[in-house]
Design a protein around this motif. Structure first.
Motif, PDB file in Angstrom:
ATOM      1  N   ARG A 474       0.833  -1.209   0.000  1.00  0.00           N
ATOM      2  CA  ARG A 474       0.000   0.000   0.000  1.00  0.00           C
ATOM      3  C   ARG A 474       0.870   1.263   0.000  1.00  0.00           C
ATOM      4  NH1 ARG A 474      -3.979  -1.265   3.958  1.00  0.00           N
ATOM      5  NH2 ARG A 474      -5.529  -1.869   2.405  1.00  0.00           N
ATOM      6  N   ALA A 475       2.011   1.196   0.649  1.00  0.00           N
ATOM      7  CA  ALA A 475       2.905   2.359   0.651  1.00  0.00           C
ATOM      8  C   ALA A 475       3.354   2.689  -0.771  1.00  0.00           C
ATOM      9  CB  ALA A 475       4.111   2.085   1.552  1.00  0.00           C
ATOM     10  N   VAL A 476       3.603   1.649  -1.562  1.00  0.00           N
ATOM     11  CA  VAL A 476       3.969   1.879  -2.962  1.00  0.00           C
ATOM     12  C   VAL A 476       2.806   2.526  -3.712  1.00  0.00           C
ATOM     13  CG1 VAL A 476       4.616   0.779  -5.134  1.00  0.00           C
ATOM     14  CG2 VAL A 476       5.553  -0.091  -2.975  1.00  0.00           C
ATOM     15  N   ALA A 482       0.410   9.684  -5.010  1.00  0.00           N
ATOM     16  CA  ALA A 482       0.941  10.995  -4.631  1.00  0.00           C
ATOM     17  C   ALA A 482       1.852  11.585  -5.702  1.00  0.00           C
ATOM     18  CB  ALA A 482       1.711  10.868  -3.309  1.00  0.00           C
ATOM     19  N   SER A 483       2.270  10.767  -6.649  1.00  0.00           N
ATOM     20  CA  SER A 483       3.243  11.255  -7.643  1.00  0.00           C
ATOM     21  C   SER A 483       2.620  12.307  -8.556  1.00  0.00           C
ATOM     22  CB  SER A 483       3.755  10.092  -8.490  1.00  0.00           C
ATOM     23  OG  SER A 483       2.785   9.719  -9.451  1.00  0.00           O
ATOM     24  N   ASN A 484       1.259  12.288  -8.643  1.00  0.00           N
ATOM     25  CA  ASN A 484       0.572  13.262  -9.491  1.00  0.00           C
ATOM     26  C   ASN A 484       1.050  13.252 -10.932  1.00  0.00           C
ATOM     27  OD1 ASN A 484      -1.343  14.416  -7.827  1.00  0.00           O
ATOM     28  ND2 ASN A 484       0.199  15.687  -6.808  1.00  0.00           N
ATOM     29  N   GLU A 490      -4.925   6.360 -13.693  1.00  0.00           N
ATOM     30  CA  GLU A 490      -5.599   5.991 -12.441  1.00  0.00           C
ATOM     31  C   GLU A 490      -4.849   4.915 -11.658  1.00  0.00           C
ATOM     32  OE1 GLU A 490      -9.493   4.617 -13.306  1.00  0.00           O
ATOM     33  OE2 GLU A 490     -10.053   6.370 -14.491  1.00  0.00           O
ATOM     34  N   THR A 491      -3.588   4.680 -12.007  1.00  0.00           N
ATOM     35  CA  THR A 491      -2.875   3.545 -11.416  1.00  0.00           C
ATOM     36  C   THR A 491      -2.940   3.535  -9.887  1.00  0.00           C
ATOM     37  OG1 THR A 491      -1.372   3.562 -13.306  1.00  0.00           O
ATOM     38  CG2 THR A 491      -0.674   2.316 -11.375  1.00  0.00           C
ATOM     39  N   GLY A 492      -2.692   4.685  -9.273  1.00  0.00           N
ATOM     40  CA  GLY A 492      -2.669   4.743  -7.807  1.00  0.00           C
ATOM     41  C   GLY A 492      -3.972   4.263  -7.194  1.00  0.00           C
ATOM     42  N   ALA A 538       0.805  -6.099  -9.774  1.00  0.00           N
ATOM     43  CA  ALA A 538       0.531  -4.744 -10.266  1.00  0.00           C
ATOM     44  C   ALA A 538       1.298  -3.712  -9.452  1.00  0.00           C
ATOM     45  CB  ALA A 538      -0.965  -4.466 -10.197  1.00  0.00           C
ATOM     46  N   THR A 539       1.366  -3.942  -8.152  1.00  0.00           N
ATOM     47  CA  THR A 539       2.085  -2.995  -7.293  1.00  0.00           C
ATOM     48  C   THR A 539       3.575  -3.012  -7.611  1.00  0.00           C
ATOM     49  OG1 THR A 539       0.439  -3.458  -5.583  1.00  0.00           O
ATOM     50  CG2 THR A 539       2.426  -2.283  -4.905  1.00  0.00           C
TER      51      THR A 539
END
Lengths: 591, 591
Positions: A474-476, A482-484, A490-492, A538-539
Motif C-alpha cells: 500500500r505504501a507503494v 501521490a506522484s501526481n 488511475e494507477t494509484g 501490479a504494485t
C-alpha cells in the motif's frame, strides 16, 4: 529466437525485489552491483546462444530409453558440460563444497534465463539444486563430503523421488520400503513414477533422493524417511564403484518438455545388471523425519518452478512480439503507412501483447521478491530472520502458482497472436504452450499451492504477517497516487482498490479458518491466490516504474492497473460469496 | 470414453434455444419432438461408439503424405462410410439433392457429438457443409445437379480454399489467379495453404471451392471470384473423368487435430500427373462477387467451429469428471469415508469441474440459439425473416469466439484436474487441449470475431437489434428474480447486473463507432465479446433451469451466476476505461 532481457531482469532484481538495498545493507557479503551485472550479462549470453538452440531439438528427439539407458537429445550433453564448466550450477552452493555462495536472487534470475532457453533443459539443474539444499541441511558430514562437491559443480545431477501411483499430492500414502542393513546403510525396494531426470547420459552419476518407509514406521506422513541412493556407489577415493540396484523402467510420453526424461524408477528388484539385491541407500536426516527434509527441497523447488512460468511467458512474449512486428495483415484504424499494417498496429493485438508483457513482468517481480526474502532470511538473525522466512513462505505458493498459470496463459495468447502459424509446430509457439502446461501441475498442483497459501501462510506471524505485507504494498500504491504524474493515469487508485480487495479477502479467509469453516476457506483458495498475484504484481510494476526513467515501464504499470486489475473485485466476490453455490452444486456434477 | 449427453443436448435445443416453440409454431415443417429425440439418440450412439474410438488413433497416426496422396488414419475410412450411409451428412441438404432438409439446430447438435468424438473427424464434414451451402445459394443449376447430390450424401467431400501465405485474415490480399477459357470454364493457377481436408482418401472425389482473381479484376476484396475445382473432372454420365491439375504439395505438422490433413494445395503448376496445364474450374456466382459467396460458406462454418469448442469442452469435462470420481488423494474437509477421498470431494476440484460444466453449457446454449435463429430466418418472411437473420448474425461471432475460448479453457482445466496424469499423452486429456487450440484461430481468429461483433453486428437494425436481444434476456432474469426460489440464491440479481453491463458496453461501443473512435471501439472488442458470452450464457443456464425439474440445472445456473458472472463488471471496465492506457502503452512494446 530468445534473447535474455538482461536489463529488465537486472532492474527487477535491484529496484523491485530489493537487491540494491540488500547490498547497501551489507547483507549479501561482498556482492557488488558490477558483479551482478556481469553475471547476468554472461548468463544471458549463454542462455540465448547455447541453451535456446536446444529447445526444438529436445522437442523433436525426446529422450529414448533402451535397456534402462536414456539418451539425451543431440547436443545437450555438450551444452550441459559447457554450462557446468562456466560454473553456472555452483552459483548458490556453499564455498566449502566448491560453490560461489551467491544469493538466491541471482540463482533465480539465471534460472529464468535457462528456462526461457529451454524448460526441459532448465528443470534438470532445478532438481540438482533441491538435492544440494536437502543434503546441506540434513546429511551427515560424510555424505556431504562424498556427494556435495560433485553435485555443486554439476558433475553429477540429483533427483527427487516422491511420487508413486497411489501417492501423488498425498506423499503420506507412499509404499516404497527401506530395510536397515547391518553396516548402517539401508536397502530400498519399490518403484517411483514421474521422476524428472531419473536417468540420462548428461552425467556419469545420478544421486537420487528417495522417500521410503521403514518396516516399523508409523503410518502416514510421520513414517517417511529420506534416503540418498546413488546410481553408482562411490569408492573411498571418490571414484565410481558398483552399479546400484536402481534402474529406469520406463519413460513417459508427455505433452511437452520432451527433452526432460520423466522416468519410472525401480529400486531393488534384483535387475540383472545389479550385483546385490536392494538399492543401497544412506539415511538423510533422522528416521521418520523425511518429510521435513523433503520440504527443504520442495520449497525452493516451488519457487524454481514458478520461475519456469515466468521464463516460458518471456519466451512466448518475445516470439509473439517479433511476429507481430513482421506480419502484415489489413490496415489498422489510423494506419497511414503503405499497404497493410504490421499486425502490432491493431488494437486487439496490442492488447494481447501488453497483457502478455504485463503478466510476465508481474510474475517475475513476485518470484524475485520471494528469492529476495529467502536471501534476507539467510543473512538475518532472530526476529529479522523469522520475518523474512515468513515472507518467503508467504510468497512461495504465489510465486509457484500465479507464475505458472501466467506461463500457460501467456503461451496460449502467444499462439493466438501468430494466427494459423501458431498451430504449426515449426513456428515454436505451440511448443511453448505444451512445455508450459506441466508447470501448474508438478511440485504440487496449483490447487495445492492455493490451499497451502490459505491454510499455512495466512496464519504466519499470528496472522499479522500478511497485514504487514499488504501495508508495504500500500505504501507503494500511495507513492504512485501521490506522484501526481498524468502518465500513471488511475494507477494509484486502482492499486489501492485491489490491495483493499486483498486485505478484505485475507481477513475473511483467516476468520473462516478460525471458525473452522475449512471447506469454505478452501473453496476460495484458488481465486484468492490469483487475486494476491494480480494485486502484488501490479504494485511491483508500479514500483518498477517509480524507480525507472523509462516511459515504457510507467505505461505498462498503467495498462496493467487499468485493464487487468479490475479482475480483483470479481475474485474477491468469488472468495467471499462463491462457496455457498459451489457446495450446493454437487448435484450438478452427477455423471 | 465420451458418451453423448443426449438428454442435456435435447433439453438445451428444445427449451433453451427454442426448438419446441418453433415446432409448435409450425416453422419446422413436419418435424416432431419424437423425431428429434430419435435422431439425437442415434447420433449419440454413433458418436460415442464409432467416432470417439478414432480420437487417439488419429492423433497417433496423423495423415501421411506420399506423392501427393494422403492416407487417413486406420479405421477412419470405414467409419466415414458408415457415417454417410447413416445419412448423417445429408441432414440439412435440400431434398431435391437427396438431403433431409432438417433444421440447422439438429445439424449443430449432431456436429457437437461428432466433434466431441473427434474434432479432427468432425471438421471434414463441416467444410463439406460450407461447400454445399455456397453451391445451393450461388451455383448454376448445372453445377448443382452435377455436384450437390454427391456432396449432400457425403460420397464426395468439399473444401474451402481461402488462405495464402500473405493473405490470412485479409483475403483481399490473395494472388491466386483465374483465367477465362474459351469453353466458359476457367483455369486456376496458384497455391493455397492451411486447406483442411484438401487431400485424403475418405472419398473418391474432392470438390474445392477456391477464391481467385481474374486478370482484369479490381484490387482488394472487390476483385475476388469463387470457383469450383474438382479433384477429378466429372463426365456427363456422372462418372469420374480426368485428374484435374490440383495437387497436395505438403501437409502441416500441427499441435493437434492430427487426423485432419491440413494441406498446401497447388493449382495448375503442370504437375506430372495432370494432362492439361491449369486447374479446370467453374465460376460460382458472378465474377468479382466471390466474397459474398464466401460469406455464405463462412457464416455457418463459424457457428460450426464454435460448436467444436463446445464439443471438446464436453469431452474434457466428462474425462475430468470420471477421473475425479475415481482418483483418491488425501481426505477432503468433512470427508467421513474410509481412507482417502475421491478428489471430487475437494472443494477446489469441485470448483474446477463446475466451472468446466458451466462454461460448456453456456457456450452450448449460445451456439444452439444461433442455430435456432438461422432456422427461424429460413422459415420466415419479410420483417420476421430479417429479425431472425439479424439475430443469427449477431450471435455468430459470439458462438464462434466465446465457445472456442471456452473449449481451450475447459480442456486446460481438464488437464489440471488429472494432475500429473494430465500431462501424459496416453490419458487423452492433453490431446483435447492440443486439438481445441486451433478453434480460436481458424474461420477467422477470435480477435476478428470480436471486431466483427462490434463493427458489423452492433449496428444491426439501426442499432436496435442488440437492445431487443438484451431485453429478451432480461425477461428471463426477471423471471428468475420473481421465482422467489431459494435454490436460485442471488442468480436473478446477478443476471440483471450482468445484463446491465452488457447494455452499457453495447451502447458505449455504438457511440464510440458513431463518433468515429474506431480504435477505441476495437480495443474493447475482445473483452466485450467475452462479457456478451458470459451474460448471455448465464441467462440461458437460468432459462434451462426454469424449464426443468432437475435440481442440478438450478444449482449450475446459480454456481455460474454467483461465481463466474462477477467477471462482467471487470470486463465492462476494460471496455470503457481500458483503451486510453492501451494506446499509451505502445512504448512498452518496443523490442
Amino acid at each position: 529466437m530468445y534473447r535474455a532481457p538482461v536489463e529488465e531482469i537486472a532492474h527487477t532484481l535491484k529496484i523491485v525485489a530489493g537487491l540494491d538495498d540488500a547490498i547497501a545493507q551489507g547483507r549479501l557479503g561482498d556482492l557488488s552491483d558490477d558483479l551482478v551485472d556481469a553475471i547476468l550479462e554472461e548468463a544471458g549470453k549463454f542462455a540465448s546462444t547455447r541453451v535456446a538452440p536446444l529447445l526444438q531439438i529436445g522437442d523433436e528427439h525426446g529422450t529414448p530409453l533402451k535397456d534402462a539407458d536414456v539418451t539425451m537429445p543431440p547436443g545437450w550433453k555438450e551444452v550441459y558440460r559447457e554450462w557446468i564448466s562456466g560454473g553456472w550450477n555452483a552459483l548458490t552452493g556453499k564455498e566449502e563444497f566448491g560453490g560461489q555462495s551467491l544469493p538466491m536472487m541471482l540463482a533465480i534470475a539465471t534460472f529464468e534465463m535457462w528456462n526461457s532457453g529451454s524448460m526441459a533443459f532448465g528443470i534438470g539443474p532445478t532438481l540438482t539444486l533441491g538435492a544440494i539444499e536437502a543434503l546441506e541441511a540434513h546429511a551427515t558430514d560424510e555424505l556431504k563430503q562424498t556427494f556435495l562437491p560433485k553435485l555443486v559443480s554439476g558433475e553429477w545431477m540429483g533427483t527427487m523421488n516422491l511420487t508413486e501411483p497411489q501417492a501423488g499430492s498425498d506423499v503420506g500414502a507412499l509404499r516404497t520400503r527401506a530395510e536397515r542393513a547391518e553396516d548402517g546403510t539401508y536397502r530400498i525396494f519399490g518403484s517411483k513414477i514421474f521422476i524428472t531426470y531419473g536417468e540420462h547420459d548428461l552425467t556419469e552419476n545420478i544421486i537420487h533422493l528417495v522417500l521410503a518407509r521403514l518396516p516399523d514406521a508409523p503410518a502416514g506422513t510421520k513414517g517417511i524417511s529420506l534416503f540418498l541412493v546413488p546410481k553408482f556407489l562411490v569408492n573411498e577415493d571418490g571414484s565410481l564403484g558398483a552399479r546400484n540396484d536402481v534402474f529406469c523402467g520406463g519413460i513417459e510420453h508427455k505433452m511437452g518438455i520432451h527433452g526432460s526424461p520423466t522416468c519410472t524408477m525401480i529400486y531393488g528388484d534384483g535387475f540383472a545388471r545389479a550385483k546385490k539385491p536392494g538399492a543401497v541407500g544412506w539415511l538423510v536426516g533422522e528416521e521418520n523425519r523425511g518429510l521435513a527434509c523433503m520440504f527443504t527441497m520442495m520449497n525452493n523447488a516451488r519457487l524454481a518452478v514458478g520461475i519456469q512460468g515466468v521464463a516460458v511467458a518471456e519466451a512466448a512474449y518475445q516470439k509473439a512480439l517479433a511476429y507481430a512486428e513482421e506480419r502484415r495483415q489489413m490496415r489498422a484504424p489510423g494506419w497511414t503507412g503503405e499497404g497493410m499494417s504490421p499486425i502490432i498496429e491493431h488494437p486487439d493485438v496490442q492488447r494481447n501483447l501488453l497483457t502478455m508483457k504485463g503478466l510476465t513482468a508481474a510474475a517475475r517481480s513476485i518470484a524475485y521478491a520471494c528469492a529476495h526474502a529467502i536471501d534476507m532470511a539467510k543473512s538475518g538473525t532472530g526476529d529479522d530472520a523469522r520475518h523474512w522466512a515468513d515472507r518467503a513462505n508467504l510468497l512461495t505458493p504465489v510465486a509457484k502458482a500465479f507464475s505458472t498459470d501466467v506461463g500457460v496463459d501467456v503461451a496460449s495468447i502467444g499462439i493466438q497472436v501468430h494466427g494459423g502459424m501458431g498451430f504449426i509446430e515449426e513456428t515454436g509457439a505451440a511448443q511453448l504452450l505444451r512445455d508450459a502446461r506441466i508447470a501448474p501441475i508438478y511440485e504440487g498442483t496449483n490447487g495445492i499451492q492455493a490451499i497451502d497459501l490459505v491454510q499455512r501462510k495466512l496464519p504466519l506471524g499470528g496472522g499479522e504477517h500478511i497485514k504487514t505485507y499488504v501495508a508495504e504494498l500500500r505504501a507503494v500504491a500511495k507513492s504512485v497516487a501521490a506522484s501526481n504524474s498524468a502518465d500513471f493515469g488511475e494507477t494509484g487508485q486502482r492499486l489501492l482498490a485491489s490491495l483493499e480487495d486483498l486485505e478484505t479477502t485475507s481477513l475473511w479467509l483467516q476468520q473462516a479458518l478460525a471458525k473452522g469453516k475449512i471447506s469454505a476457506a478452501f473453496a476460495g483458495a484458488t481465486p484468492y491466490l490469483r487475486l494476491f498475484g494480480l494485486a502484488a504484481g501490479a504494485t511491483y510494476l508500479a514500483k518498477s516504474a517509480l524507480g525507472s526513467e523509462q516511459a515504457g515501464r510507467t505505461a505498462l504499470a498503467r495498462f496493467f492497473a487499468e485493464n487487468l486489475l479490475s479482475e480483483t473485485s470479481a475474485l474477491k466476490d468469488r472468495v467471499i460469496h462463491g462457496a455457498a453455490s459451489l457446495f450446493g452444486a454437487r448435484s450438478a456434477l452427477a455423471s
